[in-house]
Design a protein around this motif. Structure first.
Motif, PDB file in Angstrom:
ATOM      1  N   GLY A 104       0.794  -1.220   0.000  1.00 54.57           N
ATOM      2  CA  GLY A 104       0.000   0.000   0.000  1.00 54.57           C
ATOM      3  C   GLY A 104       0.825   1.268   0.000  1.00 54.57           C
ATOM      4  N   GLN A 178      -6.293  -4.052   1.121  1.00 53.81           N
ATOM      5  CA  GLN A 178      -6.066  -4.968   2.247  1.00 53.81           C
ATOM      6  C   GLN A 178      -6.530  -6.381   1.918  1.00 53.81           C
ATOM      7  OE1 GLN A 178      -4.233  -3.723   4.915  1.00 53.81           O
ATOM      8  NE2 GLN A 178      -3.986  -5.917   5.182  1.00 53.81           N
ATOM      9  N   ASN A 179      -7.745  -6.494   1.385  1.00 55.07           N
ATOM     10  CA  ASN A 179      -8.269  -7.812   1.013  1.00 55.07           C
ATOM     11  C   ASN A 179      -7.382  -8.467  -0.043  1.00 55.07           C
ATOM     12  OD1 ASN A 179     -10.456  -7.684   2.758  1.00 55.07           O
ATOM     13  ND2 ASN A 179     -11.794  -6.738   1.230  1.00 55.07           N
ATOM     14  N   ASN A 182      -4.123  -9.703   1.485  1.00 50.16           N
ATOM     15  CA  ASN A 182      -4.393 -10.919   2.256  1.00 50.16           C
ATOM     16  C   ASN A 182      -4.548 -12.129   1.341  1.00 50.16           C
ATOM     17  OD1 ASN A 182      -4.317  -9.433   4.616  1.00 50.16           O
ATOM     18  ND2 ASN A 182      -6.548  -9.279   4.782  1.00 50.16           N
TER      19      ASN A 182
END
Length: 187
Positions: A104, A178-179, A182
């Protein structure tokens, strides 16, 4: 919602298949899979694809790697796209060949394209998809290595990796960073 996906590389046929141009190749594969065509525009080659109500502006800067920030800033402004909707696809010597990492934000890690984008935008807070190219070169041979073509074995592995990059880019735009981190960073 609009996103700018910038694949870094150098223009010119002599650079087309080099390790440093993996950003261009990722975007070429994504555009081809979507039947999209790149147009020669200001500061780069640009294409647009739509995915589930989102518009992805694909950019291959024509400014050469070390001045990539000029193209990125221009197309962010043109598209009225916020920095958090920017994803830069870049080669990474620190990762083994084919390793994919979404981040990010972060430092430029010595990459001149990222360094210029950071300088021009005034922030490190933009997403980047790092494509590992390995570091199998002798001391002092970094420039020759990144500007050399992939090996025959690496070329055979590229289509699957390019397809995964497309999945990561789409997930970034649809599910968020974020997803997506992951889901893909542990593979």
């Amino acid at each position: 919602m609009k996103y700018l996906i910038a694949g870094l590389g150098n223009i010119g046929s002599e650079y087309q298949y080099t390790r440093h141009n993996i950003g261009f190749r990722v975007l070429d594969a994504l555009a081809e899979a979507s039947n999209a065509v790149f147009m020669d525009k200001r500061y780069g080659f640009v294409s647009e694809i739509k995915i589930k109500g989102r518009t992805l502006l694909l950019l291959k800067p024509s400014t050469y790697m070390n001045l990539s920030g000029n193209a990125v800033r221009y197309w962010l402004q043109q598209g009225k796209i916020p920095d958090e909707n920017l994803l830069v696809v870049v080669d990474d010597l620190a990762l083994p060949f084919g390793t994919l990492r979404l981040k990010g934000k972060g430092s430029d890690a010595g990459h001149n394209g990222l360094k210029h984008i950071q300088t021009i935008l005034g922030t490190q807070a933009y997403a980047r998809l790092r494509f590992g190219i390995g570091s199998d070169f002798p001391r002092g041979g970094q420039v020759d290595y990144v500007l050399d073509d992939f090996t025959e074995e690496e070329e055979k592995a590229l289509p699957a990796k390019l397809e995964t990059c497309g999945e990561i880019i789409k997930s970034f735009c649809l599910a968020g960073i974020q997803n997506t981190m992951n889901l893909y960073n542990n593979k």
